[in-house]
Design a protein around this motif. Structure first.
Motif, mmCIF file in Angstrom:
data_model
loop_
_atom_site.group_PDB
_atom_site.id
_atom_site.type_symbol
_atom_site.label_atom_id
_atom_site.label_comp_id
_atom_site.label_asym_id
_atom_site.label_seq_id
_atom_site.Cartn_x
_atom_site.Cartn_y
_atom_site.Cartn_z
ATOM 1 N N GLN A 75 0.821 -1.203 0.000
ATOM 2 C CA GLN A 75 0.000 0.000 0.000
ATOM 3 C C GLN A 75 0.859 1.259 0.000
ATOM 4 O OE1 GLN A 75 -3.541 0.037 -0.178
ATOM 5 N NE2 GLN A 75 -2.922 2.108 -0.799
ATOM 6 N N GLU A 76 1.915 1.283 0.803
ATOM 7 C CA GLU A 76 2.774 2.474 0.850
ATOM 8 C C GLU A 76 3.517 2.663 -0.467
ATOM 9 O OE1 GLU A 76 5.015 4.393 4.464
ATOM 10 O OE2 GLU A 76 6.310 2.835 3.631
ATOM 11 N N ILE A 77 3.951 1.577 -1.064
ATOM 12 C CA ILE A 77 4.628 1.668 -2.364
ATOM 13 C C ILE A 77 3.676 2.219 -3.417
ATOM 14 C CG2 ILE A 77 5.608 0.285 -4.248
ATOM 15 C CD1 ILE A 77 6.809 -1.534 -2.020
ATOM 16 N N ASP A 92 1.066 4.108 -2.913
ATOM 17 C CA ASP A 92 0.719 5.504 -2.600
ATOM 18 C C ASP A 92 1.840 6.469 -2.950
ATOM 19 O OD1 ASP A 92 -1.704 4.628 -1.633
ATOM 20 O OD2 ASP A 92 -1.124 4.722 0.487
ATOM 21 N N VAL A 93 3.068 6.085 -2.695
ATOM 22 C CA VAL A 93 4.196 7.012 -2.870
ATOM 23 C C VAL A 93 4.839 6.890 -4.245
ATOM 24 C CG1 VAL A 93 6.477 7.676 -1.995
ATOM 25 C CG2 VAL A 93 4.667 7.031 -0.390
ATOM 26 N N ILE A 94 5.028 5.669 -4.727
ATOM 27 C CA ILE A 94 5.765 5.445 -5.979
ATOM 28 C C ILE A 94 4.834 5.135 -7.138
ATOM 29 C CG2 ILE A 94 7.553 4.050 -7.104
ATOM 30 C CD1 ILE A 94 8.631 3.408 -4.279
ATOM 31 N N GLY A 95 3.769 4.370 -6.851
ATOM 32 C CA GLY A 95 2.909 3.907 -7.932
ATOM 33 C C GLY A 95 3.551 2.719 -8.631
ATOM 34 N N ARG A 96 3.040 2.403 -9.803
ATOM 35 C CA ARG A 96 3.553 1.227 -10.529
ATOM 36 C C ARG A 96 4.107 1.557 -11.906
ATOM 37 N NH1 ARG A 96 -0.722 -3.656 -9.042
ATOM 38 N NH2 ARG A 96 -1.256 -2.906 -6.935
ATOM 39 N N ASN A 97 4.247 2.852 -12.178
ATOM 40 C CA ASN A 97 4.664 3.250 -13.527
ATOM 41 C C ASN A 97 6.087 3.780 -13.596
ATOM 42 O OD1 ASN A 97 2.105 2.617 -14.645
ATOM 43 N ND2 ASN A 97 1.289 4.575 -13.869
ATOM 44 N N ARG A 98 6.765 3.855 -12.454
ATOM 45 C CA ARG A 98 8.171 4.277 -12.466
ATOM 46 C C ARG A 98 8.940 3.469 -11.439
ATOM 47 N NH1 ARG A 98 9.810 7.053 -7.991
ATOM 48 N NH2 ARG A 98 8.224 8.193 -6.771
ATOM 49 N N GLN A 99 10.258 3.430 -11.608
ATOM 50 C CA GLN A 99 11.102 2.722 -10.645
ATOM 51 C C GLN A 99 11.208 3.496 -9.329
ATOM 52 O OE1 GLN A 99 14.853 1.793 -12.957
ATOM 53 N NE2 GLN A 99 14.750 -0.026 -11.659
ATOM 54 N N PRO A 100 11.372 2.790 -8.228
ATOM 55 C CA PRO A 100 11.654 3.487 -6.963
ATOM 56 C C PRO A 100 12.979 4.242 -7.044
ATOM 57 C CG PRO A 100 10.982 1.210 -6.570
ATOM 58 C CD PRO A 100 11.198 1.342 -8.047
ATOM 59 N N ARG A 125 12.607 7.252 -0.094
ATOM 60 C CA ARG A 125 12.766 6.671 1.240
ATOM 61 C C ARG A 125 12.250 7.596 2.332
ATOM 62 N NH1 ARG A 125 18.645 4.239 2.289
ATOM 63 N NH2 ARG A 125 19.191 6.445 2.266
ATOM 64 N N SER A 126 12.461 8.888 2.181
ATOM 65 C CA SER A 126 12.051 9.840 3.223
ATOM 66 C C SER A 126 10.537 9.951 3.348
ATOM 67 C CB SER A 126 12.642 11.228 2.932
ATOM 68 O OG SER A 126 12.162 11.726 1.690
ATOM 69 N N GLU A 127 9.809 9.511 2.317
ATOM 70 C CA GLU A 127 8.347 9.580 2.337
ATOM 71 C C GLU A 127 7.714 8.226 2.658
ATOM 72 O OE1 GLU A 127 6.557 11.733 -1.001
ATOM 73 O OE2 GLU A 127 8.593 12.292 -1.625
ATOM 74 N N MET A 128 8.516 7.246 3.025
ATOM 75 C CA MET A 128 8.007 5.894 3.232
ATOM 76 C C MET A 128 8.434 5.372 4.606
ATOM 77 S SD MET A 128 8.728 4.475 -0.632
ATOM 78 C CE MET A 128 7.786 2.967 -0.438
ATOM 79 N N PRO A 129 7.858 5.926 5.678
ATOM 80 C CA PRO A 129 8.291 5.558 7.028
ATOM 81 C C PRO A 129 8.060 4.088 7.367
ATOM 82 C CG PRO A 129 6.273 6.868 7.103
ATOM 83 C CD PRO A 129 6.790 6.949 5.696
ATOM 84 N N TYR A 130 6.947 3.522 6.890
ATOM 85 C CA TYR A 130 6.678 2.115 7.222
ATOM 86 C C TYR A 130 7.694 1.200 6.542
ATOM 87 C CZ TYR A 130 4.224 -2.176 8.317
ATOM 88 O OH TYR A 130 3.911 -3.430 8.801
ATOM 89 N N THR A 131 8.010 1.480 5.287
ATOM 90 C CA THR A 131 9.013 0.678 4.570
ATOM 91 C C THR A 131 10.370 0.778 5.260
ATOM 92 O OG1 THR A 131 7.850 1.016 2.475
ATOM 93 C CG2 THR A 131 10.153 0.318 2.347
ATOM 94 N N MET A 145 21.178 1.516 0.623
ATOM 95 C CA MET A 145 20.565 1.819 -0.674
ATOM 96 C C MET A 145 20.071 0.549 -1.352
ATOM 97 S SD MET A 145 23.158 4.702 -2.232
ATOM 98 C CE MET A 145 22.208 4.936 -3.734
ATOM 99 N N GLU A 146 20.890 -0.492 -1.309
ATOM 100 C CA GLU A 146 20.514 -1.751 -1.950
ATOM 101 C C GLU A 146 19.263 -2.341 -1.315
ATOM 102 O OE1 GLU A 146 24.158 -4.265 -3.486
ATOM 103 O OE2 GLU A 146 24.612 -3.454 -1.500
ATOM 104 N N LEU A 147 19.213 -2.386 0.005
ATOM 105 C CA LEU A 147 18.069 -2.985 0.683
ATOM 106 C C LEU A 147 16.778 -2.258 0.328
ATOM 107 C CD1 LEU A 147 19.639 -3.707 4.187
ATOM 108 C CD2 LEU A 147 18.877 -5.411 2.515
ATOM 109 N N PHE A 148 16.813 -0.928 0.303
ATOM 110 C CA PHE A 148 15.607 -0.170 -0.017
ATOM 111 C C PHE A 148 15.185 -0.381 -1.464
ATOM 112 C CE2 PHE A 148 13.482 3.616 -1.687
ATOM 113 C CZ PHE A 148 12.405 3.717 -0.821
ATOM 114 N N LEU A 149 16.119 -0.241 -2.394
ATOM 115 C CA LEU A 149 15.752 -0.304 -3.811
ATOM 116 C C LEU A 149 15.373 -1.719 -4.247
ATOM 117 C CD1 LEU A 149 18.412 2.168 -5.282
ATOM 118 C CD2 LEU A 149 15.941 2.540 -5.035
ATOM 119 N N PHE A 150 16.071 -2.730 -3.740
ATOM 120 C CA PHE A 150 15.711 -4.101 -4.103
ATOM 121 C C PHE A 150 14.346 -4.470 -3.528
ATOM 122 C CE2 PHE A 150 20.216 -5.010 -5.188
ATOM 123 C CZ PHE A 150 19.994 -5.668 -6.397
ATOM 124 N N LEU A 151 14.118 -4.163 -2.253
ATOM 125 C CA LEU A 151 12.858 -4.560 -1.624
ATOM 126 C C LEU A 151 11.668 -3.848 -2.273
ATOM 127 C CD1 LEU A 151 11.775 -6.316 0.755
ATOM 128 C CD2 LEU A 151 11.632 -4.197 2.047
#
Length: 494
Positions: free
Chosen positions: A329-331, A333-341, A346-352, A447-453
């Motif tokens: 849900q957070e992904i 809301d913040v990123i959507g599905r049409n672009r890469q993270p 990261r600063s807008e995704m506290p739960y992640t 960086m790797e953990l955030f972008l891969f996950l």
């Protein structure tokens, strides 16, 4: 009937053994080291270790003897620090005293104090400075390394799509994706996932991790003077590391043949250029042995540790689908599905952020930390600790410190969230260690953990036919590394 002479001989032998034991105990106490379990001659506290669970044993002894105590690895005393307060006081407040590199017999026969991680003193300082500056040159900490990670995330997603939702063991494909990031910096290029040499290299990492953490590996670390001469699976560690060194040496040779000093392509090129610049400097640590073994270190530390964290993480998300649903849900809301993270998300995704931190805390990949030693005679909390004494800053005791984590034995992202759902930092979060010898690759790993996950969860739902238990997900508190159980899952396109 036993002859009197034989009885006298047995009695004398027993008396001699008793005398040796009393002398050993007296000498141990004279050192004025912190108290701890009474060691046996030669074996030290080996018999205290139950079922090959070294890290768990050290945690339990900390509850009995306090936050600073002495544990004997064979005849060698090691001062153990338990809990955040003791570890911080030693590694940060007294950082200069405890920044030496300690013994690790399972790998010392190969490294012998060379390479970035096993070295100390001037050698370590030279290699550290060079590595940090070279990583900066190639973009670690800048957007260029983010682009490399995002490229690998795209390749990873594309590979997972090809499985069409089938169940499989993700261990090796995760290792390949993560290792390709450090490969792009070290070797200047990524490997294809079906490259047999790449596959073999990762097999070496994984098998070495397991052998070092096995009962055989732990006993070798305690009494190498015996175990180095006894057949067993632990003997394979040296063979595996030498094979990895051969692979690295071949890559170095390729770089030497095509080197352009004006246009360095990767870490190897930069090191070769530095070797040439300092060829007349007798104090220089830039030579072939340090190059090969440092590359070995970088791959081992920069690849398999992050990969192992992700393997733990996917297992945890299978066990807790409600956590996975919140991440989706957070992904969305913040990123959507049409672009890469992007890393700026990261600063807008506290739960992640909280979940990633809790995955690192709970999985506790390197529970005993890398071994340290004292660089000079020092006094710590009233105890005399001589120069060269081994030191164990027990990371598992920091990441499970009940003074800083409400439910240390449970996976709980709320450890890093405040009452309003904002991300909350915790000073006892130290998976990369503390002090002057903390992990140099912390920024890259985060960086790797955030972008891969986020890239995986943006595209897939993780499911499995297996119902995992609390025992399945709990870290195996063994020795050097905590490796998750083997498991299968499906990456189902969203």
């Amino acid at each position: 009937m036993e002859s009197p002479g034989c009885g006298t001989l047995v009695f004398s032998a027993l008396l001699g053994l008793l005398g040796c034991y009393l002398l050993w105990t007296y000498l141990c106490r004279r050192l004025r080291l912190p108290p701890g379990p009474t060691p046996l001659p030669l074996l030290g506290n080996l018999l205290e270790v139950r079922n090959g669970q070294m890290a768990k044993t050290l945690m339990e002894l900390g509850k009995k003897f306090g936050s600073v105590y002495t544990f004997y690895f064979g005849p060698h005393p090691v001062v153990v620090f338990c809990g955040y307060e003791a570890v911080k006081e030693a590694m940060v407040d007294h950082g200069e005293d405890f920044m030496g590199r300690g013994r690790q017999p399972t790998v010392d026969r190969v490294f012998q104090g060379y390479g970035l991680i096993p070295s100390e003193g001037n050698r370590w300082r030279q290699l550290k400075r060079f590595t940090l500056s070279t990583f900066k040159y190639f973009g670690v900490g800048r957007r260029t390394i983010e682009d490399r990670i995002k490229e690998e995330c795209s390749c990873f997603v594309e590979e997972l799509v090809s499985y069409k939702g089938r169940q499989f063991d993700p261990a090796i494909i995760i290792s390949k994706a993560v290792s390709n990031v450090i490969s792009s910096v070290v070797f200047g290029n990524r490997f294809e996932y079906d490259d047999p040499r790449f596959h073999r290299m990762l097999d070496i990492f994984y098998e070495t991790f397991e052998l070092m953490s096995s009962t055989w590996g732990q006993i070798q670390d305690m009494i190498p003077m015996i175990m180095n001469h006894i057949p067993g699976p632990h003997q394979k560690i040296t063979t595996l590391l030498e094979e990895l060194n051969d692979f690295v040496a071949e890559r170095v040779k390729l770089n030497q043949e095509t080197l352009d000093p004006e246009n360095p392509r990767d870490y190897i090129d930069c090191f070769l250029i530095k070797m040439q610049e300092e060829k007349d400097n007798p104090e220089s640590e830039f030579h072939m042995r340090n190059l090969v073994l440092t590359l070995n270190n970088l791959f081992f530390a920069g690849g398999e540790t992050v990969a192992t964290t992700l393997k733990h993480g996917f297992l945890l998300l299978l066990k807790y689908p409600e956590v996975q649903a919140k991440l989706h849900q957070e992904i969305d809301d913040v990123i959507g599905r049409n672009r890469q993270p992007n890393i700026t998300d990261r600063s807008e995704m506290p739960y992640t952020e909280a979940v990633i931190h809790e995955i690192q805390r709970f999985s506790n990949v390197i529970p005993m930390n890398a071994p340290h030693s004292t660089t000079r005679d020092t006094v710590f909390r009233g105890y005399n600790i001589p120069k060269g004494t081994g030191v164990c800053a027990l990371l598992c005791s920091v990441l499970e410190d009940p003074m800083y984590f409400a439910t240390p034995d449970k996976f709980n992202p709320n450890h890093f969230l405040d009452s309003e759902g904002n991300f909350k930092r915790n000073e006892a979060f130290a998976p990369f260690s503390l002090g002057k010898r903390s992990c140099l690759g912390e920024g890259l790993a985060r960086m790797e953990l955030f972008l891969f996950l986020t890239s995986i969860l943006q595209n897939f739902e993780l499911t499995s036919e297996t119902q995992f238990t609390d025992s399945d997900i709990y870290p195996r508190m063994t020795g050097f590394a905590n490796v998750p159980i083997s498991y299968q899952l499906s990456f189902v396109s969203r």
